[in-house]
Design a protein around this motif. Structure first.
Motif, PDB file in Angstrom:
ATOM      1  N   UNK A 185     -95.605   9.705   2.031  1.00 54.80           N
ATOM      2  CA  UNK A 185     -94.622  10.651   2.556  1.00 54.80           C
ATOM      3  C   UNK A 185     -94.135  10.158   3.910  1.00 54.80           C
ATOM      4  N   UNK A 186     -93.025   9.445   3.947  1.00 57.39           N
ATOM      5  CA  UNK A 186     -92.186   9.004   2.833  1.00 57.39           C
ATOM      6  C   UNK A 186     -92.864   7.888   2.043  1.00 57.39           C
ATOM      7  N   UNK A 187     -92.377   7.675   0.821  1.00 56.83           N
ATOM      8  CA  UNK A 187     -93.009   6.703  -0.061  1.00 56.83           C
ATOM      9  C   UNK A 187     -92.578   5.289   0.303  1.00 56.83           C
ATOM     10  N   UNK A 188     -93.569   4.427   0.513  1.00 59.02           N
ATOM     11  CA  UNK A 188     -93.316   3.027   0.843  1.00 59.02           C
ATOM     12  C   UNK A 188     -94.367   2.169   0.159  1.00 59.02           C
ATOM     13  N   UNK A 189     -93.924   1.216  -0.643  1.00 58.42           N
ATOM     14  CA  UNK A 189     -94.862   0.405  -1.414  1.00 58.42           C
ATOM     15  C   UNK A 189     -94.245  -0.951  -1.712  1.00 58.42           C
ATOM     16  N   UNK A 219     -89.923  -2.480 -12.239  1.00 57.69           N
ATOM     17  CA  UNK A 219     -91.100  -1.728 -11.799  1.00 57.69           C
ATOM     18  C   UNK A 219     -91.931  -2.481 -10.766  1.00 57.69           C
ATOM     19  N   UNK A 220     -91.511  -3.707 -10.427  1.00 58.79           N
ATOM     20  CA  UNK A 220     -92.204  -4.470  -9.389  1.00 58.79           C
ATOM     21  C   UNK A 220     -91.352  -4.623  -8.130  1.00 58.79           C
ATOM     22  N   UNK A 221     -90.196  -3.963  -8.090  1.00 57.94           N
ATOM     23  CA  UNK A 221     -89.335  -4.017  -6.904  1.00 57.94           C
ATOM     24  C   UNK A 221     -89.891  -3.053  -5.856  1.00 57.94           C
ATOM     25  N   UNK A 222     -90.088  -3.555  -4.661  1.00 56.18           N
ATOM     26  CA  UNK A 222     -90.684  -2.723  -3.607  1.00 56.18           C
ATOM     27  C   UNK A 222     -89.808  -1.508  -3.311  1.00 56.18           C
ATOM     28  N   UNK A 223     -90.419  -0.477  -2.756  1.00 56.74           N
ATOM     29  CA  UNK A 223     -89.725   0.772  -2.437  1.00 56.74           C
ATOM     30  C   UNK A 223     -89.865   1.034  -0.942  1.00 56.74           C
ATOM     31  N   UNK A 224     -88.733   1.300  -0.284  1.00 61.12           N
ATOM     32  CA  UNK A 224     -88.741   1.578   1.162  1.00 61.12           C
ATOM     33  C   UNK A 224     -87.923   2.835   1.420  1.00 61.12           C
ATOM     34  N   UNK A 225     -88.608   3.937   1.732  1.00 63.37           N
ATOM     35  CA  UNK A 225     -87.928   5.193   2.050  1.00 63.37           C
ATOM     36  C   UNK A 225     -88.192   5.570   3.500  1.00 63.37           C
ATOM     37  N   UNK A 226     -87.216   6.223   4.104  1.00 62.19           N
ATOM     38  CA  UNK A 226     -87.371   6.755   5.449  1.00 62.19           C
ATOM     39  C   UNK A 226     -87.470   8.277   5.436  1.00 62.19           C
ATOM     40  N   UNK A 227     -86.966   8.894   4.362  1.00 64.32           N
ATOM     41  CA  UNK A 227     -86.870  10.348   4.258  1.00 64.32           C
ATOM     42  C   UNK A 227     -87.150  10.747   2.813  1.00 64.32           C
ATOM     43  N   UNK A 228     -87.246  12.040   2.519  1.00 63.59           N
ATOM     44  CA  UNK A 228     -87.424  12.444   1.124  1.00 63.59           C
ATOM     45  C   UNK A 228     -86.266  11.975   0.246  1.00 63.59           C
TER      46      UNK A 228
END
Length: 581
Positions: A185-189, A219-228
């Motif tokens: 929260x936020x999601x970052x992987x 499904x292997x692409x990284x995820x970068x969120x700053x907010x919901x």
């Protein structure tokens, strides 16, 4: 009609937030927001009533109305000396009257919390759980609430604190099988090393090899969120100046021609964990941000329509007088995402994730900037910006705005926090955020040449083949469309570099002409000395790449250090154990 907004010369408040300290609005620094900061030691502070805290809100409301009317975050110099502006966290009362002038997220945002508890805001802006933030807040402590006032406040906040601003994020299932999660929260992987490798059934000639998939699976692409993640994703139409285009219009090939491009998406903080480890070894300040390893990068085939075509349809023509202002400054294309923070009934209209690129860049069809709606032949997922995402090949991922809902040509860069007060490489002399002047540094766009070893994994035990060699594979990439000239690998401390033998580049793009894709490589290198039979010995593998312009990755020893740990591109080292044949 062409559309241009002009803000040059207006005071948009960026100067008030340029001197950013460690109470940062940068989500890159955010651990899981469920982690609570330590309670302040308040036993020696005087008691302040909840009524007095709430009374200070009147001052904040008056000041906020003035700042909103003037569209600025520049706070009068006497604020803080004339009146106290109070907030609470746990049972402690803090006076933020002086601090609001330098709040990295802007004065107007922090004033929303004045006269009450800050916890609901910290649930949304989860970066405030970062180490060091509470220490800054503790310096502002002026009192504490009574036990009865704490109980009253907790009762009033119960419903707000039970609500989760991230509750509508996509259901992620067994995401940890493919991704290494750094925050929820936020999601970052980022991608796990094995997720970037070709599956064994895809390798015909050598099933024992470990090669990178040239195109990264979705499904292997990284995820970068700053907010919901916006509920339901982005809007079904996009505003471009005074025009509006439905998503269906952009997907209609009779109205806009389709375009595909393979391009690397890379987080500006990729490989930051190496920068953090090096900083500790050299006794430098720890670079701030999530400890990304080498998997916050992906090579994807994106599909959409050229941004240049969309801008032309909205009346922007590629004339010299359009791409610069009368005084010769670059004009910019600003992008605004639909990920807008909400706290209670308040919607933070200026808190959206936004970015911008030079207009000249956007209109250059050779740059292949897209308004994209597909990745690897499939519709964008909610996680990656459905229904529309900006794709800027050769540029850092910070400018690839997801859930884009508004595009505008302007004299200035995006006013978004992440354009103005982050994603700029600070000089090595800047050791704290209090010393940082982001406005003095150019916005980060292209990225330096870099490479990393993906196989073997860190700490793995590898067995040499009969000829005494071990297999090594990984990726290399240079931003701004520069191709990779060659990749070299060394093993041990003998200083001998071996050129990688198997190198794959994008077949559609000539190396000399540049490439927005990465280069994957695989090679075998000889062990300098085989371990004794039945034993193991530590080995250090290193990789470096050189791009077609002659730029090469530097050695370590602090050459890449910067406070935010952005664009770390030192020679990548991986420690493994070599087993005896």
């Amino acid at each position: 009609m062409p559309f241009v907004t002009s803000r040059r010369g207006d005071d948009d408040g960026s100067s008030a937030t340029a001197k950013a300290d460690s109470l940062s609005s940068n989500d890159d620094d955010a651990p899981d927001s469920t982690t609570s900061p330590p309670r302040s030691s308040s036993s020696r502070l005087p008691t302040i009533s909840l009524d007095e805290v709430r009374a200070s809100r009147a001052v904040a409301i008056t000041l906020l109305a003035r700042l909103e009317a003037e569209d600025t975050d520049v706070v009068p110099t006497d604020v803080g000396s004339k009146h106290r502006i109070l907030i609470t966290h746990d049972d402690v009362v803090y006076d933020i009257g002086e601090f609001i002038k330098n709040h990295p997220g802007g004065a107007r945002r922090i004033l929303r919390a004045a006269g009450g508890a800050v916890e609901p805001f910290w649930k949304m802006y989860a970066q405030h759980s970062a180490p060091g933030v509470r220490a800054v807040l503790d310096e502002l402590a002026v009192g504490r609430l009574s036990t009865s006032d704490v109980a009253k406040l907790q009762e009033e906040l119960a419903q707000e604190l039970e609500s989760d601003p991230f509750a509508n994020d996509p259901k992620r299932g067994n995401v940890e099988e493919k991704l290494l999660v750094h925050s929820y929260k936020p999601f970052n992987a980022e991608a796990r090393a094995e997720s970037l490798l070709l599956q064994q059934h895809d390798i015909d000639d050598d099933p024992a090899s470990h090669r990178l998939a040239f195109v990264t699976p979705n499904d292997a692409v990284y995820v970068r969120h700053h907010l919901p993640v916006p509920v339901g994703g982005g809007p079904t139409s996009i505003a471009v100046g005074e025009c509006r285009f439905d998503v269906a219009d952009l997907m209609d090939e009779s109205k806009f021609r389709r375009h595909r491009v393979k391009a690397v998406l890379q987080c500006s903080g990729n490989r930051r964990s190496e920068a953090q480890r090096e900083a500790r070894e050299l006794e430098l300040p720890d670079p701030q941000g999530l400890p990304w390893k080498q998997g916050a990068i992906a090579n994807v085939e994106w599909e959409g329509v050229l941004l240049a075509d969309v801008l032309r349809a909205a009346g922007v023509v590629p004339e010299k007088k359009m791409v610069t202002t009368n005084d010769g400054y670059e004009r910019h294309v600003q992008f605004a995402g639909a990920d807008v923070p909400r706290v209670g009934d308040w919607k933070d209209e200026t808190g959206f994730y936004g970015a911008s690129i030079p207009l000249r860049h956007a209109l250059d069809v050779n740059r292949e900037v897209l308004v994209a709606f597909r990745m690897n032949g499939e519709p964008l997922s909610m996680e990656h910006g459905y229904p529309l995402r900006i794709i800027v090949p050769g540029c850092t991922g910070a400018r690839w705005v997801k859930w884009v809902e508004r595009i505008e040509v302007a004299d200035d860069e995006s006013p978004s926090f992440w354009q103005q007060n982050d994603y700029r490489i600070l000089p090595g002399s800047v050791r704290t955020r209090a010393d940082a002047d982001f406005s003095a540094m150019p916005a980060l766009n292209g990225t330096p040449v870099s490479s990393a070893i993906i196989w073997p994994p860190e700490g793995a035990t590898v067995s040499p083949s009969e000829d005494g060699t071990v297999e090594v594979s990984g990726w290399a990439h240079a931003g701004s469309g520069r191709g990779i000239a060659y990749v070299e690998v060394s093993i041990g401390s003998d200083g001998v570099w071996h050129q990688a033998e198997e190198v794959r580049r994008d077949a559609d793009q000539d190396m000399r002409g540049g490439s927005f894709s990465w280069t994957t490589w695989r090679t075998r290198v000889p062990l300098p000395a085989a371990p004794s039979k039945g034993g193991e010995g530590e080995i250090v593998l290193r990789v470096r790449a050189r791009d077609v312009d002659g730029n090469v990755q530097p050695d370590a020893n602090g050459a890449c250090w910067n406070l935010r740990g952005l664009c770390f591109n030192g020679v990548h080292a991986r420690r493994c154990n070599a087993a005896a044949p």
